[in-house]
Design an enzyme around this catalytic site. Structure first.
Site, short mmCIF file in Angstrom:
data_model
loop_
_atom_site.label_atom_id
_atom_site.label_comp_id
_atom_site.label_asym_id
_atom_site.label_seq_id
_atom_site.Cartn_x
_atom_site.Cartn_y
_atom_site.Cartn_z
N ASP A 74 12.48 25.78 17.96
CA ASP A 74 11.68 25.81 19.19
C ASP A 74 10.49 24.84 19.11
O ASP A 74 10.20 24.12 20.06
CB ASP A 74 11.15 27.22 19.45
CG ASP A 74 12.25 28.26 19.45
OD1 ASP A 74 13.39 27.92 19.84
OD2 ASP A 74 11.98 29.41 19.07
N GLN A 88 19.38 20.05 4.72
CA GLN A 88 19.87 20.47 3.41
C GLN A 88 20.89 21.61 3.51
O GLN A 88 20.66 22.59 4.22
CB GLN A 88 18.71 20.94 2.54
CG GLN A 88 19.15 21.44 1.17
CD GLN A 88 17.97 21.67 0.26
OE1 GLN A 88 17.29 22.68 0.35
NE2 GLN A 88 17.70 20.72 -0.60
N HIS A 127 22.49 24.53 1.37
CA HIS A 127 22.25 25.28 0.13
C HIS A 127 23.60 25.58 -0.51
O HIS A 127 24.53 25.99 0.18
CB HIS A 127 21.50 26.58 0.43
CG HIS A 127 20.98 27.25 -0.79
ND1 HIS A 127 21.78 27.93 -1.66
CD2 HIS A 127 19.73 27.29 -1.32
CE1 HIS A 127 21.05 28.39 -2.67
NE2 HIS A 127 19.79 28.01 -2.49
N ARG A 180 20.07 20.24 -5.10
CA ARG A 180 20.91 21.00 -4.18
C ARG A 180 21.98 20.16 -3.48
O ARG A 180 23.10 20.62 -3.27
CB ARG A 180 20.04 21.67 -3.12
CG ARG A 180 19.29 22.84 -3.69
CD ARG A 180 18.43 23.50 -2.66
NE ARG A 180 17.80 24.68 -3.26
CZ ARG A 180 16.88 25.41 -2.66
NH1 ARG A 180 16.49 25.10 -1.44
NH2 ARG A 180 16.37 26.45 -3.26
#
Lengths: 601, 304, 351
Positions: free
Chosen positions: A250, A269, A271, A315
Site C-alpha cells: 500500500d 527475495q 526465502h 538466500r
C-alpha cells in the site's frame, strides 16, 4: 446447502440496491469554510506515521521523544503487523560471541547485495546498529542470553561472524511487542484500523493523508506536514509467499501515485525455506543451528553451488539451488527437505520451538522426527520507495522506512537478520529527522484542499458501490499465480513479457471490481479491493523493471542473461508513475570502499 | 480400574462433606476395590498453596505422592477435582524435572518424610468408573434403575481443564457423567454451563463475582427440567448446595434443586444403604419425589 | 530467438497441486445496521491443508463478500483471527479444517465472548486494550543508571518470563474467562499475564508498585481458577499460571491483606498446623471477624448440615511434625534468598 447459498446471494443483491451507500466523508481540519461536515472536530498532527510495524513504531517513538505531535495510522492494530512474524533475528556487530566489527558487517552486507547496495547507507546502518540493539534491550526486549548474561548471537547466512541477536525463533514477535509497549509508555496516538487511500501533495510538499476508517466507515483527511511511510512489503503479489495477507504494498503504491519513484523493484527475495501449504516461513535459524537441506535422494545438494557455506550461503543462492533440484525432478512433492532430526529434541525445543510448532500446524510433521518439506517463497522486497539516508523522498515531508523503503541497504539481495535491523535504524532516523524538521521549520503551509478530498471521496464511493465486474479475490489469485510462474526465482524475457501483459490486463480489469459489501462498518470487501489495486501497481513496476534489466544479479536471475554485467547494470532502477503507466529511469550506485568483486560462498 | 488404590479423600470429604466419603467407601466395597488409607497426608493446597507458596506446594505434593509410592500403590484415587488437578500438576512438574525432584527429596529426607521416585498416577473416581472395566464393573452393580430421574451433570473446572494435565476427555464436550447417568437408568440433561465454573474458589474473597458464576448452572439446569445436579467435585457441591440460597437471593429467583455427589448417584443405582448417603448433611434438601426417583425410601430422613 | 538453456526452470511444475475437499461451516452473522443476528451455512471447496481461516477466505472470495472477520499473518503470531469454533475461542488460522471434514462435522463459527460484537466475527477489542494499558505494560527501571551496553541477565532468569512473553494478545483467553463474565472489570488473563511478564523481569524495578496495584479490586484475586484461559491459549502462555505466580510474588513482597490472599494463607497454615484444611478458620480469616458475624445466619445453616467441623478438636494428621519441620526449613531458605536482579555491566566489569 448450495440452494441456501445461492438464495443468500440473491438476498445480498437486493440489499445492495436498497441500502444507501453514502457514508460520511469527513474533513478533519480546518476553518468552517472548508469543512464539509460541520459536526466533525479538527484533527491535525505534526508528523503522521503510516504503518505500525517495527519501522513505524520506532519512528513514532523517536519523533514523540523529540517533542513533536505524532500520530500513527495503521490498517491493523500495531501488534498485528507482519514484523511480528520475523523469526530468526536481528544483526548487529556486538562481538559478543566472537570478535566482530561494523566494517565486517558492512562488507558482508555489500557483498550480499551483489554490490547494488549504496555503500554510504550500509556504513551508517552497520555503524549505528549496535546502539540501537542496546536501546531495544533497555526498552525491555526479551532476547536470548549467553551464559555470561550478555545477548547471545547466532550465525546466519553469508555473515562473517555470529552476528544475529535473537529471541529463540520469535525475534520479530518480541520486538513488535516491546515497541508497542513503548508506544503506550509514550502515549502515542494511534488511528487503528484506518486504511490510507491517498498521500496528498500540495504544491510539491507533503500535506497529509486521506484514510478510510474501517471500524466505523468514513473517509478522513488527516493533515500533517510530515508523513513517514512504514507500511511494509508486497509479498502478496506472489502465490507462494511468506508474507501476511496485509503485505500488499500500500505504501509503495501511495508514494508512487504521489510522484515518488519506486527503486529496484525487480529485486524480490525468495526465502529458501517456506511451507508448501500456506507459504509460512521456517527460519534461517534452523540452518544457523545446523540444519541440512536434502533432495529426494537424501543428498545435501548445496555442495554444488556453495561448497564452503553450504546451507548457510546467501538466500538467493540457496533458493536457486532448491528451485533447480525441484524443477529437475530431484524434489519430493514439489519440495526439498529441511532436515533437523540430527539436532536432537533438546536443541529443537529450546532454540527452534516456533519453527517446530509451525511445521506441526501447517506441514503436519514434527521436525524432531521428520524432515520438513520446504520450497522457495516470495519473502522480501529489496526495492521500494526511493529515499535518502534519513528516509526522505523527493517530495519534501514525505519519508519512508523499513521494507517499504529502498535506502538502499540490501541492493539485489538481503542478508537474513538485516531487515529487522533496518527497520530500527532507519525507523529511528526517519522519526528523528522528521521531528527536527518540524522543530526547525514550523508549519510549511501545505494543506489538503477540499477538492482533493471530494475527488478521493468520489473514487472510493465508486469502488464501494460497484456491483459489476470481477471479484477482487479472483483477480488477486490470477496475479499471484502469474507472478509466481513467470517472475519467480528464474526469469526470461519471454516469461516476463507474458507476465507484464497479464499484469496490464489485470490492471484494466481491476478498474471495475464487483463488491458484495456496500456497507460502511468493517467492510473488508472494500479494503481487499484497495489492496488489490496496490498489488497490481507494484507488480507492474516489478515486472517492467525485471524485463528491462538484462543481467543476473542477486535475486534477479535471468536465464537468458546469466552473468552480472557491472558495466551496464551497476545502477539502480527507478520506476516513475507516468499517468498511471510505469516509466523507467536509472541512477548510479554509491560506492565508497568496496569495488565490485565476483560473489561466491 | 484397579483392585487397589491409595485413597486420598481430601479435606472436604474428610471434614465438612463426610457424606461423600461414606458414599465412596460404600461404592468401593460394592465394586470390590481396596482403598488403602493414607493417615499422614496433608491438604493438596487446593490451588491456594500453589498460588501463595509454590515451592512448599511441590514439597507437600511430593510427600503425598511418596507416601502412596511407599505403600506400594501405583495410583491415588481422588474424589475431588481440585485434589486431582493439584496433585497431577505437581506430579507432572516433578516427573519432568529431575533436578527439582532431587532437591525436594533432599529436603523431605532432612525432615524425615517420605521421598518420591516419580512412579505414581492420580485418577479421579469418575474416570475409573466411566470407561473400560470400571464402567463394566459399575454396570454390573447398578441393580436399581433410576428411571424418570432427570440429572444435570455438572463437571466443574478442574477435572476438565487444563486438558494437558488432566486429559481424560474433551474438555468442551465431556461425556463421562452422561454415560454414568445413563448407566444408572436416569436421563442426562444437557445445558451449556455444565463445563463452567461454580465460583467456589473465590466465594469468600469475591462473593458477588462467584455468585454471578454460580447462578448460571443452577438457572440453566432448572430451566432444562433437571430434578437434581450431580457433580464429581465436593467444592462444586458445596458451592451449588450450600451457597444455593445466596445465589437465589443474588438472582432474585428460587432454584431449590438438590445437588448429588457422584458417589451418591452411583450408590443409589447400586442400592447401597441409605444411611451412607447422609442426605441430612445437604443444605438444599431432597424432596420425597426426588428421593423416590432415587429409589431411596422416603420414610427415613424426610425433611420435606 | 536463441534457445535458452534450462528455460523450464522459470515455472515450478505442480506448484499448485493439492488435494481438495468440501468443507461446511455454520457462521453466526451480526448485521451492524439492523443489529440482528442470524446463522448462515456455507459449503466451499478448499485444499485438504486448509485452516478454518482459509475456509472463511474461500467463502468471502466466492460466496459472500460481506462476511467480516479479522486476519493477517495466517501463522498464529499476529493474534488477529481469534474466534469461537464450536463455542471455544481459537485462532482460525491455527485450526485445521480436515479433522472436521473427516468427521462429517459442520463447525459453528461465532465471535469471541466477553467483548462486544461489531460485525459478524469482528469484536471490539477496545476494552481488551484498555486492560492491557492498565497494567503499565512496559519496562520500568526507574532511577537505575542506563548502561551503555546491555543489562546482564542470567539465562535462567530470562527463562522466568519465557512463557508470558509468548503472548500474542489475541484475546482467546479472555473470550471464555468465567470471572470476567461475572465481573466485566476484572483485568483478566491476558493483562495479568502481561503484568507478570514485567514482575518477573529481573530488569524491572517497579515490582512492589506493580504488585500493590494488582492486589486491588478486579485484580489477581478475582481469578476463579476455571482454567479456561490455559485451555484456550493458542501459544502455551498459561495465563492462569502467570496469575498464580503473581500471587506468589505478592506473598514474597508481603501483600497479604486482600481477602484472596488471606484465604490462601489459611490453606498454607492448615497444612502444618493439622494436615487438612482448618475450615472453621476459613471464613473469619478470609473475610474478617466483623463480616463473618454478619454471615452468622448463613453459618448456622451450614452448621445444621454438619458442614462446620468442631473448632475445638481440629483434624490432626499422623506425623504432621514432618510438615511443620518442612515448612520451617523452606521458610528459612526463602528468607535468605534475594529477588534475582539484572546486573549493570559496570558492576560486572568491576566485580
Amino acid at each position: 446447502m448450495h440452494d441456501h447459498v445461492s438464495r443468500f446471494r440473491d438476498a445480498c443483491y437486493v440489499l445492495a440496491v436498497v441500502r444507501t451507500p453514502a457514508y460520511p466523508a469527513v474533513y478533519v481540519r480546518g476553518t468552517a469554510a472548508r469543512r464539509l461536515f460541520p459536526e466533525v472536530s479538527v484533527i491535525r498532527h505534526d508528523v503522521i506515521v503510516l504503518g505500525a510495524g517495527l519501522a513505524g513504531m520506532r519512528a513514532a517513538i523517536e519523533a514523540k521523544r523529540r517533542g513533536v505531535d505524532v500520530a500513527v495510522i495503521s490498517k491493523l492494530h500495531p501488534t498485528r503487523s507482519h514484523s511480528g512474524a520475523a523469526e530468526g533475528g536481528i544483526n548487529a556487530a556486538l562481538g559478543n560471541a566472537t570478535e566482530d566489527s561494523s566494517d565486517s558487517h558492512a562488507f558482508d552486507t555489500i557483498k550480499g547485495s551483489d554490490y547494488l547496495g549504496d555503500q554510504d547507507a550500509i556504513e551508517v546502518f552497520a555503524r549505528e546498529a549496535p546502539n540501537d540493539i542496546y536501546e531495544l534491550e533497555h526498552m525491555g526486549a526479551v532476547f536470548t542470553r549467553a551464559a555470561d548474561g550478555k545477548l547471545a548471537q547466532r550465525p546466519f547466512g553469508a555473515a562473517g561472524a555470529p552476528r544475529t541477536v535473537y529471541s529463540a525463533d520469535i525475534t520479530g514477535h518480541v520486538l513488535i511487542h516491546v515497541l508497542y509497549e513503548q508506544l503506550i509508555k509514550h502515549d502515542v496516538k494511534v488511528y487503528e484500523e484506518f486504511f490510507a487511500t491517498q498521500v496528498v501533495v500540495d504544491e510539491g510538499r507533503c500535506a497529509g493523508v486521506i484514510a478510510w476508517d474501517t471500524k466505523s466507515g468514513g473517509l478522513h483527511a488527516i493533515e500533517a506536514n510530515h508523513v513517514i511511510l512504514a507500511t511494509g512489503g508486497v509479498g502478496r503479489m506472489y502465490y507462494g509467499t511468506t508474507n501476511a495477507f496485509a503485505c500488499t504494498g500500500d505504501g509503495m503504491s501511495l508514494a508512487w501515485r504521489a510522484g515518488v519513484p519506486l527503486k529496484d523493484m525487480e529485486f524480490l527475495q525468495f526465502h529458501p525455506t517456506t511451507l508448501k501449504s500456506n507459504g509460512v516461513l521456517i527460519t534461517e535459524g534452523c540452518r544457523g543451528e545446523g540444519g541440512y537441506l536434502r533432495n529426494k535422494d537424501g543428498d545435501r545438494f548445496m555442495v554444488g553451488d556453495a561448497p564452503n557455506a553450504m546451507e548457510l550461503a546467501s538466500r538467493d543462492v540457496v533458493s536457486r539451488a532448491e528451485w533447480k533440484e525441484i524443477a529437475d525432478g530431484r524434489g519430493v512433492d514439489g519440495c526439498v527437505m529441511l532436515d533437523l532430526t540430527h539436532l536432537g529434541w533438546k536443541k529443537i525445543k529450546s532454540r527452534l520451538p516456533g519453527s517446530r510448532e509451525l511445521a506441526i500446524d501447517y506441514a503436519g510433521v514434527d521436525p524432531i522426527e521428520t524432515p520438513i518439506p520446504v520450497r522457495p517463497g516470495a519473502h522480501y522486497m529489496m526495492g521500494g520507495v526511493d529515499c535518502d539516508l534519513w528516509g526522505e523522498t523527493m517530495v519534501p515531508g514525505l519519508w519512508a522506512a523499513g521494507e517499504v523503503a529502498c535506502v538502499s541497504i540490501h541492493g539485489a539481495n538481503r542478508l537474513g537478520g538485516n531487515s529487522l535491523m533496518e527497520t530500527i535504524v532507519f525507523g529511528r532516523r526517519a522519526g528523528q529527522a522528521a521531528a527536527e524538521r518540524v522543530l526547525e521549520q514550523g508549519d510549511t503551509g501545505a494543506r489538503i484542499e477540499p477538492g482533493v478530498l471530494a475527488d478521493e471521496d468520489r473514487r472510493i464511493a465508486g469502488i464501494l458501490n460497484n456491483d459489476q465486474g470481477e471479484r477482487p479475490g479472483a483477480l488477486r489469485e490470477e496475479l499471484a499465480k502469474t507472478m509466481y510462474d513467470k517472475a519467480g526465482v528464474f526469469r526470461t524475457e519471454e516469461a516476463l513479457a507474458e507476465c507484464q501483459a497479464t499484469v496490464h490486463d489485470l490492471r484494466e480489469r481491476a478498474q471495475t471490481l464487483r463488491l458484495d459489501d456496500h456497507g460502511s462498518v468493517f467492510n473488508t470487501d472494500l479494503t481487499n479491493a484497495l489492496e488489490l489495486l496496490s498489488l497490481l501497481e507494484c507488480a507492474d513496476c516489478l515486472v517492467t523493471s525485471a524485463l528491462a534489466r538484462k543481467e543476473s544479479r542477486g535475486a534477479h536471475s535471468r536465464l537468458d542473461h546469466t552473468e552480472r554485467d557491472d558495466e551496464t547494470w551497476l545502477k539502480h532502477t527507478l520506476n516513475w508513475c507516468d499517468d498511471g503507466e510505469v516509466r523507467l529511469d536509472y541512477r548510479p550506485v554509491t560506492i565508497t570502499k568496496h569495488q565490485p568483486l565476483a560473489r561466491s560462498y | 480400574m484397579q483392585e487397589r488404590y491409595a485413597y486420598y479423600p481430601g479435606c472436604l470429604a474428610s471434614l465438612s462433606q463426610k457424606e461423600l466419603d461414606s458414599s465412596t467407601r460404600a461404592i468401593a466395597q460394592k465394586l470390590d476395590i481396596e482403598l488403602v488409607e493414607m493417615p499422614s497426608v496433608t491438604c493438596c493446597g487446593a490451588g491456594d498453596i500453589h498460588e501463595a507458596k509454590p515451592d512448599y506446594y511441590l514439597h507437600i505434593s511430593a510427600r503425598i505422592l511418596g507416601q502412596a509410592e511407599q505403600m506400594g500403590c501405583e495410583t491415588i484415587l481422588s474424589i475431588c477435582n481440585v485434589c486431582t488437578l493439584n496433585l497431577r500438576q505437581a506430579n507432572k512438574a516433578l516427573q519432568e524435572d529431575a533436578a527439582l525432584l532431587n532437591r525436594i527429596n533432599d529436603n523431605l529426607k532432612e525432615v524425615g518424610a517420605a521421598t518420591y521416585q516419580g512412579g505414581v498416577d492420580i485418577r479421579h473416581l469418575l474416570w475409573e468408573v466411566s470407561e473400560g472395566n470400571g464402567y463394566e464393573a459399575f454396570k454390573s452393580i447398578a441393580v436399581k434403575s433410576l428411571e424418570g430421574l432427570k440429572v444435570a451433570p455438572f463437571y466443574g473446572c478442574q477435572i476438565l481443564r487444563p486438558s494437558k494435565i488432566l486429559g481424560f476427555e474433551n474438555p468442551d464436550n465431556p461425556q463421562s457423567l452422561e454415560r454414568l447417568i445413563e448407566a444408572c437408568g436416569a436421563e442426562p440433561i444437557d445445558y451449556p454451563a455444565k463445563v463452567k465454573c461454580c465460583g467456589f474458589p473465590i466465594v469468600l474473597a469475591r462473593e458477588d463475582v462467584a455468585l454471578g458464576e454460580l447462578v448460571q448452572p443452577l438457572e440453566q439446569a432448572v430451566e432444562a427440567g433437571a430434578d437434581v445436579i450431580v457433580t464429581p467435585c465436593p467444592l462444586c457441591h458445596l458451592s451449588l448446595d450450600a451457597w444455593q440460597r445466596k445465589a437465589a437471593d443474588f438472582a432474585g429467583k428460587e432454584f431449590g434443586i438438590p445437588i448429588l455427589h457422584l458417589a451418591q448417584l452411583l450408590g443409589a443405582a447400586a442400592g447401597i444403604e441409605e444411611s451412607e448417603f447422609k442426605f441430612k448433611r445437604h443444605v438444599t434438601r431432597l424432596s420425597p419425589e426426588v428421593k423416590a426417583k432415587l429409589q431411596v425410601p422416603s420414610a427415613i430422613g424426610t425433611e420435606a | 530467438m536463441t534457445e535458452i538453456k534450462n528455460a523450464h526452470l522459470t515455472t515450478l511444475k505442480g506448484a499448485y497441486d493439492t488435494e481438495l475437499m468440501e468443507a461446511t461451516l455454520r457462521i453466526r452473522r451480526w448485521d451492524p445496521d439492523t443489529q440482528r443476528a442470524r446463522f448462515d451455512t456455507f459449503t466451499v471447496t478448499v485444499p485438504v491443508t486448509a485452516s478454518v481461516l482459509d475456509a472463511l477466505d474461500a467463502i468471502k472470495d466466492t460466496h459472500d463478500g460481506t462476511l467480516a472477520y479479522r486476519k493477517s499473518c495466517r501463522m498464529a503470531v499476529c493474534g488477529s483471527c481469534g474466534m469461537r469454533i464450536d463455542g471455544g475461542a481459537a485462532l482460525a488460522c491455527k485450526t485445521p479444517m480436515k479433522k472436521f471434514v473427516d468427521a462429517g462435522h459442520t463447525i459453528t463459527v461465532s465471535p469471541m465472548g466477553n467483548l462486544p460484537v461489531i460485525k459478524d466475527l469482528v469484536v471490539d477489542m477496545a476494552p481488551f486494550w484498555e486492560k492491557i494499558r492498565a497494567v503499565k505494560p512496559y519496562l520500568d527501571t526507574k532511577d537505575e543508571e542506563v548502561p551503555d551496553t546491555e543489562w546482564r541477565v542470567a539465562p535462567e532468569h530470562g527463562d522466568m518470563i519465557h512463557k508470558e512473553s509468548l503472548c500474542i494478545l489475541c484475546g482467546c483467553c479472555v473470550s471464555e474467562c468465567n470471572s470476567m463474565e461475572s465481573d466485566p472489570d476484572f483485568l483478566g488473563p491476558a493483562a495479568l499475564a502481561k503484568a507478570y511478564r514485567f514482575v518477573g523481569d529481573t530488569r524491572d524495578t517497579d515490582t512492589r508498585e506493580r504488585l500493590r496495584d494488582l492486589n486491588g479490586a478486579h485484580g489477581i484475586w478475582d481469578c476463579t481458577r476455571c482454567y479456561f484461559c490455559n485451555q484456550r491459549c493458542p501459544k502455551g502462555v498459561d495465563p492462569r499460571d502467570a496469575i498464580a505466580k503473581l500471587g506468589a510474588e505478592s506473598f514474597k513482597e508481603g501483600f497479604v491483606r486482600d481477602e484472596g490472599a488471606r484465604h490462601a494463607k489459611v490453606f498454607v497454615d492448615s497444612t502444618f498446623k493439622g494436615g487438612y484444611l482448618r475450615e472453621t478458620e476459613l471464613v473469619p480469616k478470609t473475610i474478617g471477624p466483623v463480616n463473618a458475624v454478619k454471615d452468622i445466619p448463613f453459618a448456622l445453616q451450614l452448621a445444621r448440615a454438619g458442614k462446620v467441623p468442631n473448632p475445638l478438636s481440629p483434624h490432626k494428621a499422623k506425623d504432621n511434625d514432618e510438615v511443620k519441620r518442612l515448612w520451617k526449613l523452606l521458610e528459612k531458605e526463602a528468607k535468605g534468598a534475594e529477588r534475582p536482579r539484572a546486573q549493570h555491566p559496570d558492576a560486572v566489569r568491576e566485580g
